[in-house]
Design a protein around this motif. Structure first.
Motif, PDB file in Angstrom:
ATOM      1  N   ARG A  11       0.626   8.756   3.139  1.00  0.00           N
ATOM      2  CA  ARG A  11      -0.242   9.263   2.032  1.00  0.00           C
ATOM      3  C   ARG A  11      -1.556   8.585   1.794  1.00  0.00           C
ATOM      4  O   ARG A  11      -2.554   9.179   1.426  1.00  0.00           O
ATOM      5  N   GLU A  12      -1.619   7.449   2.296  1.00  0.00           N
ATOM      6  CA  GLU A  12      -2.921   6.653   2.026  1.00  0.00           C
ATOM      7  C   GLU A  12      -3.603   6.436   3.286  1.00  0.00           C
ATOM      8  O   GLU A  12      -3.249   6.270   4.338  1.00  0.00           O
ATOM      9  N   VAL A  14       0.954  -1.211  -0.029  1.00  0.00           N
ATOM     10  CA  VAL A  14      -0.033  -0.068   0.090  1.00  0.00           C
ATOM     11  C   VAL A  14       0.914   1.217  -0.115  1.00  0.00           C
ATOM     12  O   VAL A  14       0.566   2.244  -0.591  1.00  0.00           O
ATOM     13  N   GLU A  15       1.932   1.220   0.925  1.00  0.00           N
ATOM     14  CA  GLU A  15       2.924   2.601   0.885  1.00  0.00           C
ATOM     15  C   GLU A  15       3.939   1.963   1.278  1.00  0.00           C
ATOM     16  O   GLU A  15       4.357   1.226   2.165  1.00  0.00           O
TER      17      GLU A  15
END
Lengths: 323, 329
Positions: free
Chosen positions: A310-311, A297-298
């Motif tokens: 950010r996510e 995801v990141e």
């Protein structure tokens, strides 16, 4: 024993007793102290600023200069499956010497599978399959001899798992060639002794057990056993060290010791650590990869992932919304 | 350190015992079952005690030191029929041959079954074969051995008569067939011990870049030594106690009869007897009919087996509580 006598010998009825219990505090043993309790004097941190456990805001050791950071491994479009079940989906990550990469994420997010694929340990599970590339120094790891790969990319597990032999033999075993030279027993040659002691020193275990390397390894404490496993993994001078939740079975003090060790080792070996413990990731990691349900995801520098994710999914995980 | 004084704690209250469990409230069937278990348990203890006591009384009264050093002799009278030196030596030889064959084979089979077992079909076949051998009555094994070892080209293992027939009766032949009795026990115990080693031990070794073979040789087999040992002792017990194979493949002769002139080999190729066949021969059913001798030999045999059993118990206890402790702190 008569039922209407309380343990202290007073006669009372049930209702009286429950009333007494409700109102008055139960009788306590008095503690008589004739002097102020003396506590151990505060000690200097073990490793300068790296002793992060005591401080609320983790202070990381200074980041190695960019010149010292060097890429060792890389995954490109990596997919991993057990049977029909894809547990890692399209992950591309660099593994660099000079920094610690932490894989975080909920249980079942594929981080341990990803870690184990780096030295092909997934292959001992039946039905494991892979797509995409994993390279070590630019070479696809399928092109390397598997046992050679595992000596170059070694691993430490969740449970300390020393072998039922002496401390010395545990480390020497990692160094021994597959086939010992004929006729001559693989025993304490001076070179072997030096190499074993060097590995123990790198794992921060040497001074504690220096006198007695012939002690059975299983007699060590849990934290010492885990550091022995780290020494064993370091003995063959690997390029990459994989740590699968190395502290989850340990107490906080052993954990702090091992975290200091990890931070200290990152300059001589590339380190990937899987952890469920976000504080630990914050304390040791330079880069963090957050995985969820097999997806990366990141990925980013630790401060950024923890302070300015950010996510939304990263933000939720870090704030404890799930996982 | 500051001295901390604790005021004496109040005297502990008296302990209340829970009421005894009474069976009177149980259903009748449960009660019958419960008392049947009791009766069986006590009955077994009585039988075990009776065996030991009976053999003790009969055996010790007949036991003489000279029985251990004299060879058996043919005589109608018990006082002149000698001792059981030859059967004692025979028992030792047969057991040694059987175990020397069965132990390495058994450990190797167990290691293969537990660590490799590929292709799966072959592994299943090997498993069933071992189970089958474990279930074959030893008399059937003995007859099978007789067929195999009376083949002419195997004459070097026993004795070849002038007309070319092979007796198929020798310590070598009996020992080889006996190894089949011990094999399943050794495979079972070793395999069980290997299966109980946690997977992380193997992983740790693989992660250091070791092959399966190196892992077996350097880590797994040393770790299951107590398991192997108890399998071996069980196997020894099985071999010592067998009679059928001895009667058919060793001849159960009065004395050990060497064949040829090569030292040691002449004994191994020759026929002989063991304690079990000696007991049989001297029992009222056998041709010797010297019950006193039979009792004495039976007592010796029983003691050997009891000592072996104690050894197994000790070894397996050592495995669970002793040196190799894989539980984590």
């Amino acid at each position: 024993m008569t039922s209407d006598r309380d343990p202290y010998g007073q006669e009372s009825t049930v209702s009286e007793r429950s009333a007494a219990l409700a109102s008055a505090p139960p009788p306590v043993r008095r503690i008589v102290v004739d002097r102020e309790p003396q506590v151990a004097p505060p000690r200097a941190p073990v490793n300068g600023s790296a002793s992060a456990t005591a401080t609320a805001q983790p202070v990381r050791a200074a980041r190695p200069a960019a010149a010292l950071v060097r890429e060792r491994m890389r995954t490109e479009g990596l997919w991993l499956a057990y049977g029909q079940n894809w547990v890692v989906r399209d992950v591309s990550l660099p593994v660099r010497q000079g920094e610690v990469l932490a894989l975080i994420g909920a249980s079942g997010s594929g981080k341990t599978t990803l870690l184990r694929s780096l030295n092909r340990l997934t292959e001992i599970t039946a039905g494991a399959a892979r797509s995409g590339r994993i390279t070590l120094e630019g070479t696809e790891i399928y092109e390397l001899e598997v046992n050679d790969l595992r000596r170059r990319v070694s691993m430490v597990f969740q449970q300390p798992n020393p072998f039922p032999m002496s401390i010395f033999d545990n480390v020497a075993y990692a160094l021994a060639e597959q086939r010992p030279p004929r006729g001559r027993r693989r025993r304490h040659t001076p070179e072997l002794e030096l190499a074993v002691e060097d590995a123990l020193r790198r794992a921060g275990l040497h001074d504690e057990i220096a006198g007695d390397l012939e002690r059975p390894a299983l007699k060590l404490s849990g934290g010492q056993q885990q550091r022995l496993c780290i020494a064993r993994a370091l003995a063959a001078k690997p390029e990459v060290l994989l740590l699968d939740e190395p502290c989850s079975a340990l107490d906080p003090i052993s954990t702090a010791t091992i975290e200091d060790l990890i931070v200290g080792l990152r300059e001589s070996v590339a380190i990937v650590i899987v952890t469920h413990n976000l504080q630990q990731a914050q304390r040791v990691a330079d880069h963090v990869a957050f995985m969820h349900l097999g997806e990366l995801v990141e990925y980013g520098p630790a401060e950024q992932v923890f302070e300015r994710p950010r996510e939304q999914r990263t933000r939720d995980y870090i704030s404890g919304a799930f996982g | 350190m500051a001295t901390v004084e604790l005021a004496p704690s109040p005297a502990p209250p008296a302990i209340v015992q829970p009421p005894r469990d009474r069976t009177s409230s149980w259903p009748l069937l449960d009660r019958i079952g419960y008392w049947a278990c009791w009766a069986t348990g006590i009955g077994l203890c009585v039988i075990a005690a009776a065996i030991v006591l009976f053999m003790l009384v009969e055996g010790i009264s007949a036991l003489r030191l000279n029985l251990f050093v004299e060879s058996p002799a043919a005589s109608l009278h018990q006082s002149q029929s000698g001792g059981f030196l030859d059967p004692l030596i025979g028992t030792f030889i047969v057991t040694a041959i059987g175990i020397l064959i069965a132990a390495p084979l058994g450990v190797a089979l167990a290691a293969w079954l537990s660590e490799y077992a590929r292709p799966a079909g072959l592994a299943r076949g090997v498993e069933s074969a071992i189970e089958m051998i474990a279930g074959v009555p030893s008399i059937v094994l003995a007859i099978f051995g007789l067929i195999v070892f009376s083949q002419g080209f195997l004459g070097f293992l026993s004795q070849r008569a002038s007309d070319g027939t092979v007796t198929a009766q020798s310590f070598l032949v009996a020992g080889i067939v006996m190894s089949l009795l011990a094999l399943p026990l050794i495979v079972g115990a070793t395999r069980e011990a290997l299966t109980q080693l946690p997977g992380r031990v193997r992983e740790a070794s693989f992660a250091l870049g070791k092959t399966r073979a190196t892992t077996l040789r350097c880590v797994l087999l040393p770790a299951v030594r107590p398991g192997i040992a108890s399998g071996v002792v069980l196997g020894i017990g099985r071999i010592i106690g067998d009679t059928a194979i001895i009667v058919i493949l060793l001849g159960a002769t009065l004395k050990n009869e060497p064949v040829g002139n090569v030292p040691l080999l002449k004994t191994l190729r020759g026929s002989g007897s063991t304690l079990t066949s000696y007991i049989y021969n001297n029992s009222p059913a056998g041709e010797g009919n010297a019950p006193q001798k039979a009792y004495a030999a039976a007592f010796v045999l029983l003691m050997v087996v009891l000592v072996l059993n104690a050894l197994v118990t000790r070894l397996s206890r050592g495995r669970s509580a002793g040196a190799v402790d894989w539980t984590m702190k």
